[in-house]
Design a protein around this motif. Structure first.
Motif: not given
Ligand SMILES: Cc1ncc(COP(=O)(O)O)c(C=O)c1O
Length: 457
Positions: A143-150, A383-389, A393-400
Motif C-alpha cells: 500500500c505504501n508503494a500505492h499499489a493494490l494488495p490483491v 486498507l480503506e484509508e489507502h483506498l480513499e487516499s 484515487r489518482v492511480s486507480f479508476s473508480r471502477a477498479r
C-alpha cells in the motif's frame, strides 16, 4: 529417542476408541498410565498440573559474547556501517549460509520488502498478489508503494496462500507475487514459482518469520527474485531490529543495495547518487549482535529440529491431532511457532481454544484458534484509508476500486465456507530449546487433556 506411545497403543488403551470422541483409558503402562494417574483430574478443573516449571525462559538469549561484540563496536567509534566492517562481513556470511549470491542488510524486514518492491518497479496503478493471513507489514509495504494488495484466499490445511488460486488473480497490472512463509512453515513455493515463471512475474518471498526453513534442500527466501528476512526481536535469529534482502540477480541487487543507502552505487562504478534510494541501513551495533546470535541460532535451530520432529511424531499418535501439511516430502519446518492441526470431531467437539486452555492449566503454553492471524489483513482499517487516499484515487479508476472492494471476501479466511479446521500452537522458538524431558511433559499434558476431553464440554 524412545517413543512414548504408539498410535496403536493409544487406540488400544482407549476403551471407546473414538466413539463419541471421549477418550477413556484402561491401560496401565508407560506414559499413558502415568498420564492416566495424574489425569484423574484436569488442572483446569482443580487437579494437579503435569508441569509447574515455566517454559517461558527470557528471550532473546545472550551472554558475554554479545556483550563483547557490542563493546567492540562501541569502542571502534565506527557505529555506522559505512565506516565499519560488521554489517558488510555479515552480509557475506549470511549470503553464503543461505546459498545466494547477494545479501543486503537493512534496518528491518519491512524495509527489505519495501526495497524489493521499489527496485522491481512496483508503483501507483500496479497490483501485487499476496495472502491476507500475514503480519500487516507485508501489506503495508504494498500500500505504501500505492499499489493494490490483491488477496488470494488461504489453503485451509496450512493457512498459507493457496497456490492453486494465484493464476486466476493475475491481471495485466500484476507486478509481483508476494507469498509469505509463516512461522517456519514454507508456502507452496515451487508451485508459486512455476505459475510466476509462466507469466514472467517476479516473486518477492516474505520469509521474515522463516530463516532456515527449506523446500527440497533449498532455503525459503532464495527461490524468488528476492527474499526478505527479519531479525526483529521476536523472530528466531535476532538483533532487536534488522532485516536481510537476498537475491541472485546482480543488477537488481546492486539497485537494492543502493536503495537502502540513499542511492549510492555499491560497486562505486558510478559517482554521486545515481540510483533512487533512502536510508534503511543497519548499524554496526545491530550487526555486532547479529553476528554472535547467528552462531547461537545455528545450534538452537538444530535443537528445535530434533525436538520439533520428536514432538510431532508423539502427538500425531493422538487421533485428531496432526502435524502441519508440507507441500513436498522434503520440507524442513523450523518450528518458530510449533503448530498442529486440531480436528474437534475427535474431541467431543471441544474447540481448539478450550483444549488449549486445559493445556495451559497443565503448564504447557499452547493457544488454539482457526489460524495464526485471526481476521486477515483484508479486514484491517488501514486498507480503506489507502483506498480513499489521494494517491490511490489518482492511480486507480473508480471502477477498479469498486471491484477491488467487492473482492475483499474470501470463503476460507472469512469462514463463510467453514473448513472446520482449527490449530493449536506454541512458541516453539523458546519451548523447543529444552531437554527431552520438556518435550515429554508436553506430550504427557496433551495425552492427559485428550483423555479427559469429555470433561471440558
Ligand atoms: C510475515 C512478516 N513480514 C514482515 C515482517 C516485518 O519485519 P520487521 O518487523 O523486521 O520490519 C514481519 C515481522 O513481524 C513478519 O512477521
Amino acid at each position: 529417542m524412545r517413543s512414548l506411545l504408539t498410535r496403536r497403543s493409544f487406540m488400544k488403551k482407549t476403551s471407546a476408541g473414538l466413539t463419541g470422541a471421549a477418550l477413556a483409558v484402561t491401560g496401565t503402562s508407560s506414559l499413558y498410565a502415568n498420564a492416566g494417574n495424574k489425569s484423574s483430574k484436569l488442572a483446569l478443573l482443580g487437579g494437579s498440573p503435569v508441569r509447574r516449571r515455566s517454559f517461558n525462559q527470557p528471550w532473546p538469549i545472550f551472554d558475554d559474547n554479545e556483550e563483547k561484540s557490542l563493546l567492540k563496536a562501541l569502542r571502534s567509534r565506527n557505529w555506522c556501517c559505512l565506516r565499519g566492517n560488521a554489517v558488510y562481513d555479515f552480509q557475506k556470511e549470511f549470503a553464503r549460509a543461505m546459498g545466494v549470491r547477494h545479501c543486503v542488510l537493512t534496518n528491518g524486514g519491512t524495509t527489505a520488502l519495501s526495497a524489493s518492491l521499489h527496485c522491481l518497479g512496483v508503483g501507483p496503478g500496479d497490483e501485487v498478489i499476496t495472502t491476507p493471513n500475514t503480519f500487516i507489514a507485508t501489506i503495508n509495504v504494498i500500500c505504501n508503494a500505492h499499489a493494490l494488495p490483491v488477496f488470494v484466499d488461504i489453503d485451509p490445511d496450512t493457512g498459507l496462500i493457496d497456490a492453486d488460486l494465484i493464476e486466476a488473480a493475475i491481471t495485466e497490472d500484476t507486478k509481483v507475487i508476494l507469498p509469505v512463509h509463516l512461522a517456519g512453515f514454507p508456502a507452496d513455493i515451487e508451485k508459486i514459482m512455476s505459475v510466476a515463471g509462466k507469466h514472467n512475474i517476479p516473486v518477492v518471498e516474505d520469509a521474515c518469520q522463516s530463516v532456515f526453513a527449506e523446500v527440497n534442500g533449498r532455503k525459503v527466501g532464495t527461490f524468488g527474485t528476492t527474499g526478505c528476512i527479519s531479525f526483529q526481536e521476536w523472530k528466531s535469529l535476532v538483533c532487536g531490529e534488522g532485516g536481510a534482502l537476498l537475491g541472485n540477480d546482480d543488477e537488481l541487487m546492486r539497485r537494492c543495495a543502493a536503495f537502502v543507502n540513499n542511492g549510492r552505487d555499491p560497486k562505486r562504478a558510478r559517482r554521486g547518487y545515481p540510483f533512487p534510494g533512502s536510508n534503511h541501513r543497519m548499524t554496526e551495533f545491530q550487526a555486532a549482535v547479529l553476528t554472535e546470535q547467528f552462531k547461537r541460532f545455528k545450534q538452537q535451530d538444530e535443537t528445535r529440529q530434533k525436538n520439533g520432529k520428536y514432538l510431532e511424531r508423539e502427538l500425531a499418535k493422538i487421533p485428531g491431532i496432526k502435524p502441519r501439511k508440507a507441500y513436498c516430502e522434503k520440507t524442513r519446518f523450523t518450528y518458530v511457532t510449533f503448530e498442529l492441526d486440531y480436528n474437534k470431531k475427535h474431541f467431543n467437539n471441544v474447540p481448539a481454544s478450550r483444549f488449549a486452555e486445559a493445556l495451559r492449566a497443565e503448564g504447557i503454553p499452547v493457544s488454539g484458534r482457526a489460524r495464526r492471524y485471526s481476521n486477515g489483513c483484508h479486514k484491517e482499517g488501514m486498507l480503506e484509508e489507502h483506498l480513499e487516499s489521494h494517491a490511490f484515487r489518482v492511480s486507480f479508476s473508480r471502477a477498479r476500486l469498486k471491484k477491488y472492494r467487492e473482492s475483499l471476501h474470501m470463503p476460507i479466511i472469512d469462514n463463510t465456507r467453514p473448513s472446520g479446521k482449527e490449530m493449536l500452537f506454541m512458541e516453539g522458538k523458546i519451548a523447543l530449546l529444552g531437554p527431552k524431558k520438556d518435550i515429554d511433559d508436553i506430550t504427557e499434558a496433551f495425552v492427559k487433556v485428550a483423555k479427559n476431553v469429555d470433561k471440558l464440554t
